[in-house]
Write an enzyme that holds these catalytic residues in place. Structure first.
Site, PDB file in Angstrom:
ATOM      1  N   GLY A  10       0.848  -1.211   0.000  1.00  0.00           N
ATOM      2  CA  GLY A  10       0.000   0.000   0.000  1.00  0.00           C
ATOM      3  C   GLY A  10       0.871   1.244   0.000  1.00  0.00           C
ATOM      4  CB  ALA A  11       2.545   3.072  -2.573  1.00  0.00           C
ATOM      5  CB  VAL A  91      -4.321  -2.254   1.594  1.00  0.00           C
ATOM      6  CG1 VAL A  91      -3.095  -2.886   0.953  1.00  0.00           C
ATOM      7  CG2 VAL A  91      -4.951  -3.194   2.596  1.00  0.00           C
ATOM      8  CB  SER A 132      -4.900  -0.696   7.383  1.00  0.00           C
ATOM      9  OG  SER A 132      -4.126  -0.895   6.236  1.00  0.00           O
ATOM     10  CB  ALA A 165      -2.841  14.878  11.060  1.00  0.00           C
ATOM     11  CG  LEU A 222     -11.184   1.717  15.716  1.00  0.00           C
ATOM     12  CD1 LEU A 222     -12.259   0.649  15.887  1.00  0.00           C
ATOM     13  CD2 LEU A 222     -11.341   2.370  14.347  1.00  0.00           C
ATOM     14  CG  PHE A 227     -11.642  10.597  22.809  1.00  0.00           C
ATOM     15  CD1 PHE A 227     -12.242   9.356  22.743  1.00  0.00           C
ATOM     16  CD2 PHE A 227     -11.490  11.202  24.039  1.00  0.00           C
ATOM     17  CE1 PHE A 227     -12.703   8.713  23.888  1.00  0.00           C
ATOM     18  CE2 PHE A 227     -11.945  10.572  25.194  1.00  0.00           C
ATOM     19  CZ  PHE A 227     -12.553   9.330  25.133  1.00  0.00           C
ATOM     20  CB  CYS A 277      -9.177   8.704   9.467  1.00  0.00           C
ATOM     21  SG  CYS A 277      -7.784   7.964   8.637  1.00  0.00           S
TER      22      CYS A 277
END
Ligand code: UDX
Ligand code: UDX
Length: 464
Positions: A10-11, A91, A132, A165, A222, A227, A277
């Site tokens: 996963g790039a 991924v 992930s 982030a 999660l 939060f 996300c």
């Protein structure tokens, strides 16, 4: 175990920057990032590092430093798996769009594909790391696939969620608040944890590297996102009340943020949070809670999403109402399309939903975003399937400057908080617009007083 070779499947926004920083900080480790998407890999390998597929401040120079030395991008997934001591799975895990858990649960089909591929290819013991964000107990499923379909080699599964982030990915990776690694309590599990700790210890203080069991690590990710998102929905809920009462949400945020127990970060009222996300992870949390029959827990967290959807709708409604209850055939300029500044990522961006609502009212939207292309804007809208792609093309366009986007517009809406928007010649923009000229500042980044002096009618979030 001494890690010499890392493979990352996963790039994307997570795998690409994370592996780039690992390669920079660990020149003794060979890092190969693989992806099924050949076009993406080609872009990562582009001779001109400014053409790498992900825009993040500071990223291209690190890629230039490490690429070809100990950082490689490839589509040869099997070879990279075969050679690696440790395999990161990075991924995507989108929200399911079909079947059980539709619109809520995480779609784990790519994760499962990765696990099966690793099982098929691996001829020596491997550490498999979940990068992930995944529902709690996914590691168990991965382990079961690896143990039952593998070639008899030993696998250790670790959970090592990423907290970066977008827009500050490089900074977050170089100076993380913490690194979280979850693994089995068995001696083999502890050995695998130690091997991964040693990788991060090349640049992160040991006391910032937390180790837990796998389930705590999975759930912590999660929880952290829930939060953070909850804080935004909380301040956004207050913004609506502020508009009714005459309080100023920026002042309220400042006042509560000075309480050290609350803290001043993540209290910016906005048109609503976006990104790949927050919504996905909360929906996932809600789904997990429901599946255990914890309905109050599920409803509690779902409210964060409900509030966010309300905030996006409220913003578009306000534009329509303020423009005398009709935006039909009126040009509205959008400054910003990305879900936040300093990224070219548009996933779940509030801009998409606001544009969709305004196009339903027959507005014409002219977008300017410093990093987002017209084709991306169109494909984001087409993805909603509200209308045909030709109709979208007719309703929305993307321009190469804010000045041309705003020309003859009835209103400007600020959707992303790009710093450059604050530096514009707003008098020039005002003069080129229809009058009265309105500004809907969905990020509260512009100076209300200055704009009003120029002649604009200013509407911020949570301010009168
Ligand atoms: C994604 C998820 O959104 C996030 O929750 C998770 O924590 C990490 O993975 P991101 O890196 O932003 O984050 O996703 P994306 O940019 O879509 O990258 C994923 C990459 O994986 C894509 O380039 C895709 O082509 C690749 N992929 C997907 C594979 O190589 N193999 C697969 O089987 C599936
Ligand atoms: C988030 C988490 O911060 C990160 O730790 C995790 O790994 C992935 O998810 P990201 O989505 O990249 O990161 O960006 P973030 O800075 O959290 O912003 C998310 C959204 O919230 C953006 O749309 C942003 O504009 C919005 N936001 C953020 C607000 O509206 N107000 C705020 O005060 C902060």
């Amino acid at each position: 175990m001494n890690i010499k070779k890392i493979c990352c499947i996963g790039a994307g926004y997570v795998g690409g920057p994370t592996m780039t920083v690992i390669a920079q900080k660990c020149p003794h480790i060979e890092v190969t990032v693989v992806d099924l998407n050949a076009e993406r890999i080609l872009a990562w390998n582009d001779e001109n590092v400014e053409n790498i597929p992900i825009y993040e401040p500071g990223l291209s120079s690190i890629v230039a430093e490490a690429r070809g030395r100990n950082l490689f991008f490839s589509t040869d997934v099997e070879k990279a798996i075969d050679e690696a001591d440790i395999i990161f799975i990075s991924v995507n895990t989108p929200t399911k769009t079909y079947g059980k858990g539709k619109n809520m649960a995480a779609d784990l089909k790519y994760i499962e594909l990765c696990a099966r591929q690793i099982a098929k290819v691996a001829k020596s013991d491997k550490i498999v790391v979940e990068k992930s964000t995944l529902p709690v107990r996914t590691a168990e499923a991965i382990k079961s696939i690896l143990d039952h379909t593998g070639n008899g080699v030993q696998f250790q599964i670790l959970s090592n969620p990423e907290f970066l982030a977008e827009g500050t990915a490089v900074e977050d990776l170089l100076h993380p608040d913490r690194i979280l690694i979850g693994g089995d309590r068995t001696p083999e599990g502890q050995e695998a944890i130690a091997a991964l700790v040693a990788v991060y210890a090349n640049w992160v203080d040991r006391d910032k590297i937390l180790t837990t069991n796998v389930w705590s690590s999975e759930l912590s990710k999660l929880t952290a996102n829930a939060f953070l998102a909850q804080r935004i929905s909380s301040i956004n809920a207050m913004s609506e009340l502020c508009e009714k009462t005459g309080a100023d949400v920026n002042e309220v945020a400042r006042a509560i943020g000075m309480d050290s127990r609350i803290g001043n970060k993540f209290l910016k009222a906005s048109v609503g949070f976006g990104g790949s996300c927050f919504q996905k992870d909360i929906l996932n949390l809600v789904y997990i809670a429901k599946s255990y029959g914890l309905h109050e827990v599920a409803d509690y967290w779902e409210q964060v999403i409900i509030m966010n959807d309300h905030q996006k709708r409220r913003f578009s409604n306000k534009i329509v109402q303020t423009l005398y209850n009709t935006v039909a055939d009126k040009k509205i300029a959008f400054l910003g399309w990305a879900f936040k500044k300093d990224t070219n990522d548009t996933r779940e961006s509030a801009a998409i939903y606001v544009a969709d609502a305004l196009i339903n009212e027959q507005a014409k939207i002219a977008v300017f975003d410093p990093k987002v292309s017209e084709s991306k804007v169109l494909s984001d809208l087409n993805y909603l399937q509200s209308r045909s792609s030709d109709e979208n093309k007719d309703a929305i366009s993307s321009l190469d400057s804010a000045y041309s986007a705003c020309k003859n517009a009835h209103a400007v809406a600020v959707l992303t908080e790009w710093d450059e928007f604050k530096e514009y010649d707003w008098t020039k923009i005002y003069e080129s617009m229809q009058k009265p000229a309105f500004i809907f500042d969905g990020r509260n980044i512009l100076d209300k007083q200055i704009l009003e002096k120029i002649g604009f009618v200013y509407c911020g979030i949570g301010v009168l």
